[in-house]
Structure formats: structure tokens, C-alpha cells
Design a protein around this motif. Structure first.
Motif, short mmCIF file in Angstrom:
data_model
loop_
_atom_site.label_atom_id
_atom_site.label_comp_id
_atom_site.label_asym_id
_atom_site.label_seq_id
_atom_site.Cartn_x
_atom_site.Cartn_y
_atom_site.Cartn_z
N PHE A 727 0.81 -1.09 -0.14
CA PHE A 727 0.06 -0.03 0.03
C PHE A 727 0.88 1.54 -0.12
O PHE A 727 0.48 2.22 -0.73
CB PHE A 727 -1.03 -0.13 1.23
N THR A 728 1.81 1.28 0.80
CA THR A 728 2.83 2.40 0.86
C THR A 728 3.58 2.58 -0.83
O THR A 728 3.69 3.90 -0.85
CB THR A 728 3.94 2.30 1.82
N GLU A 729 3.80 1.49 -1.23
CA GLU A 729 4.46 1.89 -2.76
C GLU A 729 3.41 2.43 -3.61
O GLU A 729 3.58 3.41 -4.04
CB GLU A 729 4.66 0.41 -3.27
N ALA A 730 1.96 2.13 -3.58
CA ALA A 730 0.97 2.70 -4.42
C ALA A 730 0.74 4.12 -3.95
O ALA A 730 0.16 4.82 -4.81
CB ALA A 730 -0.16 1.88 -4.17
N ILE A 731 0.85 4.46 -2.81
CA ILE A 731 0.49 5.89 -2.26
C ILE A 731 1.73 6.95 -2.57
O ILE A 731 1.37 8.22 -2.43
CB ILE A 731 0.09 5.92 -0.55
N THR A 732 2.83 6.39 -2.66
CA THR A 732 3.93 7.54 -2.75
C THR A 732 3.87 8.42 -4.23
O THR A 732 4.12 9.48 -3.94
CB THR A 732 5.21 6.56 -3.10
N GLY A 733 2.95 7.84 -5.13
CA GLY A 733 2.77 8.99 -6.39
C GLY A 733 1.97 10.04 -6.00
O GLY A 733 1.42 10.85 -6.94
N MET A 734 0.91 9.71 -4.86
CA MET A 734 0.05 10.87 -4.68
C MET A 734 0.50 12.13 -3.69
O MET A 734 1.37 11.96 -2.93
CB MET A 734 -1.16 10.27 -3.91
N SER A 735 0.09 13.11 -3.87
CA SER A 735 0.24 14.39 -2.89
C SER A 735 -0.78 14.68 -1.98
O SER A 735 -1.81 14.41 -2.14
CB SER A 735 0.40 15.64 -3.84
N PRO A 736 0.00 14.74 -0.59
CA PRO A 736 -1.02 14.87 0.54
C PRO A 736 -1.45 16.12 0.80
O PRO A 736 -1.07 17.09 -0.03
CB PRO A 736 -0.09 14.39 1.65
N VAL A 737 -2.55 16.28 1.87
CA VAL A 737 -2.75 17.68 2.03
C VAL A 737 -1.79 17.99 3.31
O VAL A 737 -1.83 17.42 4.35
CB VAL A 737 -4.32 17.68 2.84
N TYR A 738 -1.03 19.18 2.94
CA TYR A 738 -0.06 19.47 3.98
C TYR A 738 -0.60 20.39 5.02
O TYR A 738 -1.69 20.96 4.90
CB TYR A 738 0.97 20.39 3.27
N LYS A 739 -0.01 20.60 6.10
CA LYS A 739 -0.33 21.19 7.29
C LYS A 739 -0.57 22.57 6.97
O LYS A 739 -1.61 23.19 7.52
CB LYS A 739 0.51 21.20 8.55
N GLU A 740 0.04 23.21 6.26
CA GLU A 740 -0.08 24.52 5.69
C GLU A 740 -1.42 24.67 5.00
O GLU A 740 -2.18 25.76 5.16
CB GLU A 740 0.89 25.00 4.73
N GLU A 741 -1.76 23.91 4.24
CA GLU A 741 -3.17 23.93 3.52
C GLU A 741 -4.10 23.72 4.71
O GLU A 741 -5.40 24.49 4.39
CB GLU A 741 -3.19 22.77 2.42
N GLU A 742 -3.85 22.88 5.64
CA GLU A 742 -5.27 22.82 6.49
C GLU A 742 -5.35 24.04 7.37
O GLU A 742 -6.17 24.61 7.78
CB GLU A 742 -4.78 21.61 7.24
N GLU A 743 -4.22 24.60 7.60
CA GLU A 743 -4.19 25.99 8.52
C GLU A 743 -4.65 26.95 7.77
O GLU A 743 -5.24 27.76 8.32
CB GLU A 743 -2.52 26.35 8.86
N SER A 744 -4.51 27.04 6.62
CA SER A 744 -5.21 28.01 5.50
C SER A 744 -7.01 28.01 5.61
O SER A 744 -7.41 28.99 5.58
CB SER A 744 -4.74 27.75 3.95
N PHE A 745 -7.18 26.79 5.71
CA PHE A 745 -8.63 26.55 5.87
C PHE A 745 -9.11 26.99 7.21
O PHE A 745 -10.19 27.68 7.36
CB PHE A 745 -9.03 25.01 5.78
N LYS A 746 -8.35 26.83 8.28
CA LYS A 746 -8.69 27.08 9.86
C LYS A 746 -8.41 28.79 9.65
O LYS A 746 -9.66 29.61 10.19
CB LYS A 746 -7.54 26.77 10.75
#
Length: 778
Positions: A727-746
Motif C-alpha cells: 500500500f505504501t508503494e501505491a501511495i507514494t505517487g499521490m500528493s497529501p494535504v499538507y499542514k499549511e493547507e489545513e491551516e489556510s482553511f482554519k
């Protein structure tokens, strides 16, 4: 559980409700000076009402006695409404949509799971046939118009015979090649073993040494298996591992499901018997008791005529039908008593409903002997009593007409009075004038049927088929540190289950129950804000699935080029909301709703006119009344692009949907892997998966699981268990939601009206209080 058990459960729940109503009526008159104490009082009532709601919902769903179910339904709707009222009060007090009750739950010895708001099953059960019929019509229209979604995986395509023969030949040659390779492998292994035995034949002479070697290997293997089994048993005993066959459906569950189906059949049968009895018993009463009731009413009214004549010297005026007719004369209430009742009325709209239901329970069911009614069918004596009152009120109307005429004749004969037109006529004129003043909206489609408008919306793609998704499919965990974080002035991000609870309270309960929607604090619009992949769209579809609502899609992308011009836009909105009202409950969904309120429209989107609905939405919201079970739901990934003032004016409630935390990711990985055919084993470290996927959303996890768990991989699990690395191999190509993005919503949420109030309450609490006190003194 038997009927007796559910009866017992009902009595216990009514006792709890009775004591809670007494406590609440006492507390309402006691003003609280301390804000924290006041919130704790509200929260305690809220939690207790939720427990009562959970029990009443179960009892209403399982009980078969039709008259008891009618009463339980009334109380259930009242409790639902009271929960929504308390929630509204808590929001106004704490200035946040999310509340944490960790300390109160500990005092009440309750688990956070017991705060889950259940969705009453009657929302769908009562309109199963309507929903099925609607789905059938919708599917038919979609198929006719060619808009039906085709399953590409299983779509059958026509193929020439030559091509089909060629495919079969390729497959057959491949099969024969595999078989030939297998035979060759077996022959090679036989030859290899023969060579090996010849080479070692001279050395292996001691059979005892060979047997000892085999014994050592077997004993080692046997002991290893035994130790492993003992370790598994110990882990099960400690509660660290689930017992064997934990995930398999037990025979008890199957039996319970069968009993539930039987109970539903009995419920339907008893309900039908009860409805039939309401008609037959009333008809019998009309034949046997009707003449006597009519005669006694006439005698009673005549006696009143004579009494008034003797006391005042003139005959009285007969009350109008609107005032209640002769029933007004013989009612026991005086104006003084009515004033006292109004003064004692609770500020809660639903409090009186619950009290009335509770009083009926105490008078009628609390100490009732039901030993004769083991099957729990309707009680004929109660039906007689109810129908007697109904028949009396119907006959009273007829008797009143006769007695009015009789009174006129008496007045003419005895007093020789003439009739003059009275005040009621003037009142009617006034009402008529008022009616003329009130402007009514023009019906632009008065000449068309709802069926034709429905078809038009489906063909235009404005009315779409909701996906079959339950709210329980929105998986997540509770936030166990909410209260602790708030005590040290840290605002926690809401958990996924906090979001799920708000969707139930603001969306599902009011849409599902007309009685609740009409009186509860009105929520006309809802905004779901969060990064892509957190399940905003899924929540919209879940609201529709749980309430059987129609789904209208008014996203700027979906309405682009449809119904052009101002008149076209007016017609589109008229048709959408006319159908939404007629076939309520309805959800109007606006995806990427920030585009409707763009600060600056991007050049590429100018042709689509994304801001078409900007001026129309506030007008629509004003026109929505408590009787209209219509909810406008907006979803957005980029709220920062919108003009915040006009945005927040349209959306009454704003829910921030976060990325999943560690606890939610752990539950998500487990459940999504199992739902897609995966088997959880010791080789698969789910905790590790949850830890390293910090920042990844539900959408990412679902996509990865689908990619890894192919049909071939699922078949291989018996001899090749799943590992976290796959599963980790398959997820490496995806971009996560970074903390900065979450903070921008807050930080964006902090600019919304409620966010601003919350920030002021946390930072400038003392200064604000001082200002308020100063204003009060002035």
C-alpha cells in the motif's frame, strides 16, 4: 427481544423523560451567572435527551402496538426537536459548531459512541413505495434520454465471428502452452531428484540418523505451531486480538434479522387492522350512539337558551363556527386560566409536545393491565373513546346549524327582534382587503404538470440520481482530547465523527421529519468546506439516501449554457424549486460553490458565467418557509477565492471538513481493506500504515486500496498475505494535504461570522464584557 422487553424499555425511557422534563422546567426559571456552568447544564440535558432519543427510536421501530407507536412517534419528534434547540443554544453560547463533552461523559459513565445521533428508520420505511416508484421513473427517463451511466466493465459489445474465433484460438493455445510447461517442469524435477539420490546414495546409509533428523524438524515445527496457537489464545484473552470467526455473520444475527422481518410484517398488519377499526368502530358508534348524542346536545343547548333568557331577559348570541360553535359555551377554561397557561409556557417549542405525550403515557399506559393483549394488537376501547369525541364534534356542527335556526325563530317569536348584519361581515371584508395587498409569486408553469417538469429537469441534468451511500459509510473516530485542548486555549480540528453528527443534526433530522422541520431552529443552507478527497460529495449523497430526498445539481459547471438569459435563469429556478417543493424533501447541491461568489472570474471561465446565481440565492433563501423541506448544500475546496461577505450571507451553517487524524486513518484502512475483499493478518501492520499516511485523505486511501486489491491479488491472499509495503508503494505517487493547507482553511474559517465571534470571545473576553456592562448601565 420480545414485545414485553420493548414494552419494558419504553416504560424505563418514559420514566427517564419524565424526570428530565421536571428538572428542565425547574432549571428554566433559575438564571445561571457562570457561563461554564450554564454550558454544562445545557450539555447535560443534550446528552440525556440523546440517550432518550436513541431508546425511543429503537422502541418505535420494534414495537408492534399501533396506538402506542402513535404516541411514541409524537414524543420522538418532540425529543428530536428539543435536541436541535439545545444544540442551537450551545452554538450561540460557545460560538462554535463543535462541542466536546469529555468531562460530562465521564460523570455520566457514558462512552463517546453513545453520543451518536441515530437516524430514525421511519424516514425511509414510511415512503419505501414512493422512493421505489420515483427511482424507477428516474431510471426510465435517464435510459430514454441516453443519460444513464453505463457500467463499462460489463458492457457487452458486438464482435465479428472471425475476431471471436481468433480470440478463442489465442486463449486455447495459451492454455495448452501453460499445461506443456507444467509437464516439462514435473519431468525436470523428477530427473533432478534421481540425479541427487544417485549422488547422495552412498552417503545415506544410517536410517536411524535420517529418522532422527526428520523427528527434530517435525518436533520443532509442531512446537512452533503450538506456541503460536497459545500466543493467539493469550492475545484473545487479553482483548488484543478478536476471537475466531469474529467478522463472520453468526447464526444469532441471522435469526435476529429473520425476527425483524417478521416484526415488520406484524407491524404492517396491526397498523392495517387499526386503520380499518377506526372506520368500522366510528360507523357502528354513529348507528348506535349517534341519535342519543344528537339529542343530548340539543337538550344541552336548549337549556342554555332558557337559562340565559331567565338571567338576562334576552336570548344569547350563538357563537360562530370559526369560534368553535356551542363547544365554546361548555368549555371549562376561563380567560384568566388561559393567561396563566401562556405565562407558564416554556420557551422551547417542543417542550409542550413532550409534556403532553408524557401526560398521555401516564394517564393511559403507565399502569394499564395488558395481560389480555399478548399479540399487542390495537385496543378497541381506546378507539371507541377517541371516535366518540370525534363523532360528537362532527354531530355538534350539524346540531349547531339546527340550533342557530331554532334560536332565530325563538328571537322572532318571543322578542320580535330583527336581524342586522353584524361585525363578522366587516371582518371578512378586512381579510379580503389584506389578501389583495399580499403579492403572490406568479406561477410561470401553471399550465404544466409536475411530471413534465420533473422529466425536463432530469433531461437537462439538473435533477440527478443520488448515489446509494449511508452516513455510517463515512468512517472515522472521535476526538478524545477536545475538552483538554480547549482548556489550554488550543482550538482542535473537528474529528470526522463531529462532522457526521452535524450533518445528522442540520441536514438529515429536519429533512426526514416534517414535524421537526416546521418548528426546530431553521437551517436553510449548509456549506461543507475542506480539501479534495475528504468526503464532502459523499456527505451530500448520504443526506439524500438517509431521507429519500431528491438531488438537484445547480453547480455553475452544470448550469452553464442551460436556460440562457435572465428570463431563462428565472424559469430554471422556478421549475427547480417548484418540483423541489412538490416532491419534498429535496437537496439543492452547488458543487465548487466558491465560483458563484468569485472575487475575480478567471478568463477561462468567463464564458460559463459562474456567477449567475449570486444575486438569486439570497432571494431564494428568503422565499423558503419552515414548511418547505428544502436544503441548499454547497461544497468547496477553495473558499479563499470567494467574496467572504456574500458567501457567508447565503450559507447559514459552515462545516469545516478536516483530513482524517491518526485514529480515523487507522479505522479507515481496516474497514476499507475489508470492504474491498482484503483479509487483515499479522503481516499487515495497519498502525504503521495509519502513521505514515498522515495528510492523506479518505479519497487517497480508497484509491490505493482499489489499485492494490485486484481480483488476482485477492485470490493470492491465502498463501501470500497482504503487507503494508504494497500500500505504501501505491501511495507514494499521490500528493497529501499538507499542514499549511489545513491551516489556510482554519484561518479562512476564522474570518467567517461565527469564527470572528469565537476569536473575540477567546482573546478579548474581558474587554467585550466590560463594554457590554457599560452599554447595559447606560
Amino acid at each position: 427481544m420480545s414485545n414485553a422487553m420493548y414494552n419494558k424499555m419504553w416504560h424505563q425511557t418514559q420514566e427517564a423523560l419524565n424526570s428530565l422534563l421536571d428538572k428542565e422546567s425547574q432549571k428554566m426559571t433559575e438564571p445561571q451567572k457562570n457561563r461554564v456552568f450554564f454550558f454544562q447544564m445545557l450539555a447535560t440535558f443534550y446528552i440525556k435527551y440523546v440517550q432518550i432519543f436513541r431508546n425511543l427510536e429503537t422502541v418505535y421501530d420494534k414495537m408492534v402496538h399501533p396506538q402506542k407507536r402513535t404516541l411514541i412517534r409524537t414524543v420522538l419528534d418532540g425529543v428530536m426537536g428539543r435536541i436541535l434547540e439545545l444544540k442551537n443554544e450551545m452554538v450561540e453560547l460557545e460560538l462554535t459548531e463543535f462541542h466536546y463533552f469529555d468531562d460530562i461523559l465521564q460523570d455520566l459513565k457514558l462512552a463517546p459512541q453513545q453520543l451518536d445521533i441515530p437516524i430514525p428508520k421511519y424516514f425511509l420505511k414510511e415512503k419505501v413505495e414512493v422512493i421505489k416508484e420515483r427511482e424507477k421513473i428516474l431510471a426510465q427517463i435517464l435510459a430514454e434520454s441516453g443519460l444513464a451511466t453505463k457500467d463499462l466493465k460489463y458492457s457487452a459489445k458486438s464482435m465479428p465471428i472471425e475476431e471471436a474465433v481468433k480470440l478463442i484460438q489465442i486463449a486455447e493455445r495459451a492454455r495448452q502452452g501453460r499445461l506443456r510447461a507444467l509437464f516439462m517442469k514435473q519431468i525436470y524435477l523428477q530427473e533432478y531428484r534421481a540425479k541427487l539420490s544417485k549422488a547422495l546414495g552412498e552417503k545415506v546409509t544410517d536410517t536411524k540418523a535420517a529418522a532422527l533428523c526428520i523427528q527434530k524438524i517435525w518436533r520443532g515445527f509442531h512446537q512452533y505451531k503450538r506456541t503460536e496457537k497459545e500466543r493467539e489464545e493469550e492475545m484473545i484473552f487479553l482483548g488484543m486480538d478478536p476471537p475466531p470467526f469474529f467478522n463472520q455473520v453468526s447464526t444469532t444475527v441471522i435469526k435476529a434479522e429473520r425476527v425483524d422481518r417478521l416484526r415488520e410484517e406484524i407491524q404492517t398488519k396491526h397498523e392495517a387492522n387499526y386503520k380499518a377499526a377506526l372506520v368500522t368502530i366510528k360507523d357502528n358508534l354513529k348507528l348506535t350512539e349517534g341519535p342519543d348524542i344528537r339529542e343530548s346536545l340539543q337538550e344541552q343547548i336548549r337549556h342554555w337558551f332558557i337559562e340565559c333568557r331567565n338571567l338576562t331577559g334576552t336570548f344569547p348570541d350563538f357563537p360562530d363556527v370559526e369560534e368553535g360553535g356551542s363547544a365554546l359555551i361548555f368549555s371549562n377554561k376561563t380567560p384568566q386560566q388561559e393567561e396563566e397557561e401562556e405565562w407558564k409556557m416554556s420557551p422551547s417549542v417542543f417542550f409542550q409536545t413532550m409534556e403532553e405525550g408524557n401526560n398521555i403515557y401516564k394517564d393511559m399506559w403507565m399502569n394499564k393491565d395488558e395481560s389480555w393483549n399478548f399479540p399487542q394488537d390495537y385496543d378497541p376501547e381506546l378507539v371507541k373513546e377517541e371516535k366518540w369525541k370525534e363523532l360528537e364534534s362532527e354531530l355538534r356542527v350539524q346540531v349547531d346549524e339546527l340550533m342557530r335556526q331554532e334560536l332565530k325563530n325563538l328571537k322572532l317569536a318571543v322578542n320580535r327582534e330583527r336581524e342586522f348584519p353584524g361585525k363578522p361581515g366587516k371582518k371578512k371584508d378586512k381579510k379580503g382587503k389584506k389578501g389583495k395587498k399580499g403579492k403572490k409569486d406568479k406561477d410561470l408553469t401553471a399550465d404544466r404538470t409536475i411530471e413534465s417538469l420533473y422529466r425536463e429537469l432530469v433531461e437537462e441534468g439538473l435533477l440527478i440520481q443520488a448515489l446509494k451511500v449511508n452516513l455510517s459509510d463515512y468512517i472515522g473516530e472521535y476526538s478524545y482530547l477536545g475538552t483538554t485542548l480547549r482548556q489550554v486555549s488550543i482550538e482542535p480540528m473537528p474529528s470526522l465523527l463531529d462532522v457526521r453528527q452535524l450533518i445528522t443534526l442540520y441536514g438529515i433530522l429536519p429533512l426526514g421529519s416534517a414535524a421537526v422541520h416546521a418548528k426546530a431552529p431553521l437551517v436553510k443552507s449548509l456549506l461543507l468546506v475542506g480539501p479534495p478527497g475528504v468526503g464532502k460529495k459523499m456527505l451530500v449523497h448520504a443526506i439524500c439516501t438517509e431521507t429519500g430526498a431528491n438531488l438537484f445539481n445547480l453547480s455553475s459547471r452544470n448550469i452553464a449554457g442551460k436556460y440562457p438569459g435572465k428570463s431563462g435563469l428565472q424559469m430554471m429556478l422556478h421549475v427547480v424549486f417548484k418540483v423541489a417543493r412538490e416532491l419534498q424533501p429535496s437537496v439543492v447541491w452547488i458543487e465548487d460553490t466558491e465560483k458563484t461568489f468569485y472575487k475575480k472570474v478567471p478568463h477561462a471561465e468567463k464564458m460559463n458565467e459562474p456567477k449567475r446565481l449570486k444575486k438569486q440565492l439570497p432571494k431564494i433563501l428568503k422565499l423558503l418557509k419552515p414548511d418547505d423541506r428544502i436544503l441548499i448544500v454547497g461544497t468547496t475546496q477553495r473558499p479563499f477565492d470567494a467574496e467572504i461577505q456574500s458567501f457567508c450571507k447565503v450559507y447559514q451553517k459552515i462545516i469545516l471538513v478536516p483530513r482524517p487524524d491518526y485514529a480515523s486513518r487507522y479505522v479507515l484502512w481496516k474497514q476499507i481493506i475489508q470492504r474491498h475483499g482484503g483479509i487483515l493478518s499479522k503481516t499487515l501492520n495497519v498502525s504503521c500504515l495509519a502513521k505514515i499516511t498522515d495528510g492523506f485523505t479518505q479519497g487517497h486511501i480508497v484509491e490505493v486500496v482499489k489499485d492494490v486489491l485486484t481480483d488476482r491479488r485477492i485470490r493470492q491472499q491465502t498463501y501470500k498475505p497482504l503487507t503494508a509495503a504494497e500500500f505504501t508503494e501505491a501511495i507514494t505517487g499521490m500528493s497529501p494535504v499538507y499542514k499549511e493547507e489545513e491551516e489556510s482553511f482554519k484561518s479562512w474559517y476564522a474570518k467567517t461570522p461565527l469564527g470572528k465571534k469565537r476569536a473575540l470571545a477567546l482573546t478579548g473576553d474581558t474587554t467585550e464584557k466590560a463594554k457590554d456592562k457599560g452599554k447595559k448601565k447606560e
